[in-house]
Design a protein around this motif. Sequence first.
Motif, PDB file in Angstrom:
ATOM      1  N   LEU A   1       2.777  -0.386  -7.216  1.00 19.05           N
ATOM      2  CA  LEU A   1       2.434  -1.807  -7.292  1.00 19.05           C
ATOM      3  C   LEU A   1       3.363  -2.560  -6.345  1.00 19.05           C
ATOM      4  CD1 LEU A   1       2.044  -2.378 -11.159  1.00 19.05           C
ATOM      5  CD2 LEU A   1       0.323  -1.632  -9.498  1.00 19.05           C
ATOM      6  N   ILE A   2       2.785  -3.299  -5.415  1.00 13.79           N
ATOM      7  CA  ILE A   2       3.590  -4.017  -4.423  1.00 13.79           C
ATOM      8  C   ILE A   2       3.138  -5.462  -4.307  1.00 13.79           C
ATOM      9  CG2 ILE A   2       4.185  -1.975  -3.072  1.00 13.79           C
ATOM     10  CD1 ILE A   2       1.947  -2.721  -1.124  1.00 13.79           C
ATOM     11  N   ASP A   3       4.052  -6.291  -3.802  1.00  8.43           N
ATOM     12  CA  ASP A   3       3.717  -7.686  -3.520  1.00  8.43           C
ATOM     13  C   ASP A   3       2.814  -7.764  -2.297  1.00  8.43           C
ATOM     14  OD1 ASP A   3       5.314  -8.500  -5.598  1.00  8.43           O
ATOM     15  OD2 ASP A   3       7.044  -8.975  -4.338  1.00  8.43           O
ATOM     16  N   ASN A   4       1.916  -8.732  -2.331  1.00  7.49           N
ATOM     17  CA  ASN A   4       1.032  -8.968  -1.186  1.00  7.49           C
ATOM     18  C   ASN A   4       1.829  -9.464   0.017  1.00  7.49           C
ATOM     19  OD1 ASN A   4      -1.031 -10.042   0.558  1.00  7.49           O
ATOM     20  ND2 ASN A   4      -2.398 -10.052  -1.199  1.00  7.49           N
ATOM     21  N   ASP A   5       2.819 -10.335  -0.273  1.00  5.24           N
ATOM     22  CA  ASP A   5       3.559 -11.002   0.804  1.00  5.24           C
ATOM     23  C   ASP A   5       2.551 -11.654   1.758  1.00  5.24           C
ATOM     24  OD1 ASP A   5       6.018 -10.258  -0.295  1.00  5.24           O
ATOM     25  OD2 ASP A   5       5.974  -8.320   0.695  1.00  5.24           O
ATOM     26  N   TYR A   6       2.591 -11.310   3.042  1.00  8.76           N
ATOM     27  CA  TYR A   6       1.628 -11.881   3.987  1.00  8.76           C
ATOM     28  C   TYR A   6       0.567 -10.852   4.410  1.00  8.76           C
ATOM     29  CZ  TYR A   6       5.051 -15.661   4.435  1.00  8.76           C
ATOM     30  OH  TYR A   6       5.893 -16.700   4.179  1.00  8.76           O
ATOM     31  N   ASP A   7       0.446  -9.752   3.659  1.00  9.08           N
ATOM     32  CA  ASP A   7      -0.444  -8.666   4.069  1.00  9.08           C
ATOM     33  C   ASP A   7      -1.896  -9.120   4.195  1.00  9.08           C
ATOM     34  OD1 ASP A   7       1.820  -7.180   3.976  1.00  9.08           O
ATOM     35  OD2 ASP A   7       1.192  -5.861   2.348  1.00  9.08           O
ATOM     36  N   SER A   8      -2.388  -9.870   3.198  1.00 14.02           N
ATOM     37  CA  SER A   8      -3.783 -10.326   3.240  1.00 14.02           C
ATOM     38  C   SER A   8      -4.010 -11.282   4.395  1.00 14.02           C
ATOM     39  CB  SER A   8      -4.161 -10.996   1.913  1.00 14.02           C
ATOM     40  OG  SER A   8      -4.202 -10.061   0.867  1.00 14.02           O
ATOM     41  N   LEU A   9      -3.029 -12.144   4.643  1.00 13.49           N
ATOM     42  CA  LEU A   9      -3.158 -13.097   5.745  1.00 13.49           C
ATOM     43  C   LEU A   9      -3.183 -12.383   7.088  1.00 13.49           C
ATOM     44  CD1 LEU A   9      -0.656 -15.807   4.463  1.00 13.49           C
ATOM     45  CD2 LEU A   9      -3.147 -15.852   4.308  1.00 13.49           C
ATOM     46  N   ALA A  10      -2.477 -11.252   7.166  1.00 12.99           N
ATOM     47  CA  ALA A  10      -2.434 -10.478   8.407  1.00 12.99           C
ATOM     48  C   ALA A  10      -3.511  -9.396   8.452  1.00 12.99           C
ATOM     49  CB  ALA A  10      -1.064  -9.834   8.562  1.00 12.99           C
ATOM     50  N   CYS A  11      -4.318  -9.310   7.356  1.00 17.94           N
ATOM     51  CA  CYS A  11      -5.407  -8.314   7.279  1.00 17.94           C
ATOM     52  C   CYS A  11      -4.894  -6.883   7.471  1.00 17.94           C
ATOM     53  CB  CYS A  11      -6.494  -8.619   8.306  1.00 17.94           C
ATOM     54  SG  CYS A  11      -7.262 -10.237   8.089  1.00 17.94           S
ATOM     55  N   LEU A  12      -3.754  -6.577   6.839  1.00 20.62           N
ATOM     56  CA  LEU A  12      -3.184  -5.243   6.963  1.00 20.62           C
ATOM     57  C   LEU A  12      -3.928  -4.252   6.073  1.00 20.62           C
ATOM     58  CD1 LEU A  12       0.654  -5.996   6.947  1.00 20.62           C
ATOM     59  CD2 LEU A  12      -0.856  -5.635   8.905  1.00 20.62           C
ATOM     60  N   PRO A  13      -4.101  -3.011   6.523  1.00 22.65           N
ATOM     61  CA  PRO A  13      -4.774  -1.989   5.709  1.00 22.65           C
ATOM     62  C   PRO A  13      -3.899  -1.567   4.530  1.00 22.65           C
ATOM     63  CG  PRO A  13      -3.873  -0.991   7.683  1.00 22.65           C
ATOM     64  CD  PRO A  13      -3.667  -2.471   7.828  1.00 22.65           C
ATOM     65  N   ARG A  14      -4.525  -0.988   3.508  1.00 23.27           N
ATOM     66  CA  ARG A  14      -3.800  -0.550   2.320  1.00 23.27           C
ATOM     67  C   ARG A  14      -3.961   0.948   2.117  1.00 23.27           C
ATOM     68  NH1 ARG A  14      -5.845  -5.471  -1.666  1.00 23.27           N
ATOM     69  NH2 ARG A  14      -4.875  -7.165  -0.480  1.00 23.27           N
ATOM     70  N   ASP A  15      -2.894   1.568   1.640  1.00 22.00           N
ATOM     71  CA  ASP A  15      -2.912   2.999   1.376  1.00 22.00           C
ATOM     72  C   ASP A  15      -3.575   3.288   0.033  1.00 22.00           C
ATOM     73  OD1 ASP A  15      -0.905   4.437   3.454  1.00 22.00           O
ATOM     74  OD2 ASP A  15      -0.181   2.426   3.003  1.00 22.00           O
ATOM     75  N   ASN A  16      -4.049   4.521  -0.133  1.00 20.88           N
ATOM     76  CA  ASN A  16      -4.549   4.956  -1.427  1.00 20.88           C
ATOM     77  C   ASN A  16      -3.416   4.945  -2.446  1.00 20.88           C
ATOM     78  OD1 ASN A  16      -7.133   5.438  -0.419  1.00 20.88           O
ATOM     79  ND2 ASN A  16      -6.629   7.540   0.161  1.00 20.88           N
ATOM     80  N   ASN A  17      -3.772   4.721  -3.697  1.00 21.50           N
ATOM     81  CA  ASN A  17      -2.817   4.714  -4.813  1.00 21.50           C
ATOM     82  C   ASN A  17      -1.794   3.590  -4.705  1.00 21.50           C
ATOM     83  OD1 ASN A  17      -3.793   7.163  -6.216  1.00 21.50           O
ATOM     84  ND2 ASN A  17      -3.105   8.200  -4.343  1.00 21.50           N
ATOM     85  N   LEU A  18      -2.200   2.496  -4.085  1.00 23.86           N
ATOM     86  CA  LEU A  18      -1.394   1.277  -4.045  1.00 23.86           C
ATOM     87  C   LEU A  18      -2.231   0.102  -4.526  1.00 23.86           C
ATOM     88  CD1 LEU A  18       0.658   1.263  -0.704  1.00 23.86           C
ATOM     89  CD2 LEU A  18       1.584   1.236  -3.027  1.00 23.86           C
ATOM     90  N   CYS A  19      -1.677  -0.703  -5.409  1.00 20.34           N
ATOM     91  CA  CYS A  19      -2.322  -1.942  -5.834  1.00 20.34           C
ATOM     92  C   CYS A  19      -1.439  -3.114  -5.421  1.00 20.34           C
ATOM     93  CB  CYS A  19      -2.531  -1.956  -7.348  1.00 20.34           C
ATOM     94  SG  CYS A  19      -3.766  -0.783  -7.943  1.00 20.34           S
ATOM     95  N   VAL A  20      -2.074  -4.195  -5.031  1.00 17.29           N
ATOM     96  CA  VAL A  20      -1.367  -5.330  -4.437  1.00 17.29           C
ATOM     97  C   VAL A  20      -1.645  -6.584  -5.259  1.00 17.29           C
ATOM     98  CG1 VAL A  20      -1.048  -6.662  -2.322  1.00 17.29           C
ATOM     99  CG2 VAL A  20      -1.661  -4.252  -2.180  1.00 17.29           C
ATOM    100  N   THR A  21      -0.638  -7.439  -5.402  1.00 20.96           N
ATOM    101  CA  THR A  21      -0.820  -8.680  -6.154  1.00 20.96           C
ATOM    102  C   THR A  21      -1.875  -9.575  -5.492  1.00 20.96           C
ATOM    103  OG1 THR A  21       1.034  -9.681  -4.929  1.00 20.96           O
ATOM    104  CG2 THR A  21       1.523  -8.693  -7.071  1.00 20.96           C
TER     105      THR A  21
END
Length: 294
Positions: free
Chosen positions: A91-111
């Motif tokens: 479980l990780i913080d989103n931070d600016y990931d969604s704003l930067a459209c960063l890809p996500r790894d399997n077995n990770l959930c983001v706020t």
Amino acid sequence: MTLCLPDTDSLDAALLMFRQNPVYKQCSFLFVEGEGDEKFWNGRIAENLCCIVFVVAFASNNLRKTGKIAVIENIRALNASRSAIDGYLGLIDNDYDSLACLPRDNNLCVTDTHDLETLLLRSPAVFRKILAEFGDSQCIAAFEQQINKPIQAHLLDLALPFAHLEWFKQHTLPSLELKDLHKNDTVLLRQAWRVELFQLYAVASKKGIAATEEHLLNDTAQCDPWLWCNGHTLLEILAIGFQHSALGNNKKATADNIANYLRGAIETAELYQTELGQAIFHWQAEHPPYRIVN
């Protein structure tokens, strides 16, 4: 329950060895960023069916390897493992990931929002509890009448200029430290509980950030403010309001005390309705028999 494992190349082997105990044969492993996340989830994970995991760096006085990067590295190592280990989630913080459209790894959930604190502060029910616990109802009513908006909305307005500068900084001078700008008394006026934007941009300019309000707003106007604002910054700004007249005169309303209260303020049903909660349930459905929450 929290499990601390040595920093080795055999994280998967250590986890599989832990499962050799019949009591924990179907135990899932939850990786979180730090102590605050551990405190939040420890009372919510499925008892005897899930444990929180930290990797300990013996070369650094047995300190836990915390933070978002550590969680991602652990999950990627397990994803790449040839041992066919399953039942682990980060479980990780989103931070600016969604704003930067960063890809996500399997077995990770983001706020859903910038981080766990903003996820909780976004809840109207949780925010009302915080105001009732730390604030003065008469001061709050008078201040809301003065600014003609709810305290929750005003808090976002106070934090957004700092969030926008932080975003701009990450794309121009990523090594520059700006996180304490909101503690500058000439920028965030404590008694008035408002931001002097001209002074903010002047201070930022002296640090090497040549941004203007118009420039920042053109780039960020359409984005969800809960994705922008850092939860720790929101808590520190909120503490200033509680301590310096705008919302009361409560000297015990420190950012740490508010954070401690915040972690227990959300109802389980509401938490499970968030995108993060739904993502956890989706992960569970895809990885039987492992469970993170009941």
